[in-house]
Design a protein around this motif. Structure first.
Motif, PDB file in Angstrom:
ATOM      1  N   SER A  94      -3.751   0.760  -3.332  1.00 38.63           N
ATOM      2  CA  SER A  94      -3.706  -0.584  -2.758  1.00 38.63           C
ATOM      3  C   SER A  94      -3.751  -1.622  -3.863  1.00 38.63           C
TER       4      SER A  94
ATOM      5  N   SER B 134     -10.822   2.641   1.734  1.00 36.76           N
ATOM      6  CA  SER B 134     -10.015   1.790   0.869  1.00 36.76           C
ATOM      7  C   SER B 134     -10.137   0.328   1.288  1.00 36.76           C
ATOM      8  N   THR B 135     -10.063   0.055   2.582  1.00 36.94           N
ATOM      9  CA  THR B 135     -10.189  -1.305   3.094  1.00 36.94           C
ATOM     10  C   THR B 135     -11.567  -1.880   2.789  1.00 36.94           C
TER      11      THR B 135
ATOM     12  N   LYS C 267      -8.178   5.342   4.594  1.00 39.60           N
ATOM     13  CA  LYS C 267      -7.818   3.941   4.853  1.00 39.60           C
ATOM     14  C   LYS C 267      -9.067   3.095   5.100  1.00 39.60           C
ATOM     15  N   ARG C 268     -10.027   3.614   5.849  1.00 33.38           N
ATOM     16  CA  ARG C 268     -11.263   2.867   6.126  1.00 33.38           C
ATOM     17  C   ARG C 268     -12.024   2.601   4.831  1.00 33.38           C
TER      18      ARG C 268
ATOM     19  N   ASP D 199       0.844  -1.199   0.000  1.00 35.69           N
ATOM     20  CA  ASP D 199       0.000   0.000   0.000  1.00 35.69           C
ATOM     21  C   ASP D 199       0.875   1.244   0.000  1.00 35.69           C
TER      22      ASP D 199
END
Length: 77
Positions: free
Chosen positions: A47, A68-69, A65-66, A34
């Motif tokens: 990612s 993307s995850t 990040k949240r 990442d």
């Protein structure tokens, strides 16, 4: 967006918690890990996904990040 072998990428804009977020799924060589990207206004993350990369960019205050995850776990490419 046409890429070799007629594989297509995706570009969309979605509403985040703070404002609009740009989301791209790019069929290319995946990054090895990442990568965080940023400038004075925006933060983002690249990612790896099977067969390409997921790019999420939004305002500095956004939970990049949240998102993307969550997207990586729910996109079947």
């Amino acid at each position: 967006m046409d890429i070799e072998n007629d594989v297509q990428g995706v570009h969309m804009v979605a509403q985040g918690d703070v404002g609009p977020m740009t989301i791209m799924v790019l069929p290319n060589t995946s990054v090895s890990q990442d990568m965080e990207i940023s400038d004075a206004r925006f933060d983002g993350m690249i990612s790896a996904m099977p067969g390409g990369n997921l790019v999420v960019v939004g305002e500095k205050e956004e939970s990049i990040k949240r998102f993307s995850t969550m997207l990586a776990a729910n996109i079947n490419w």
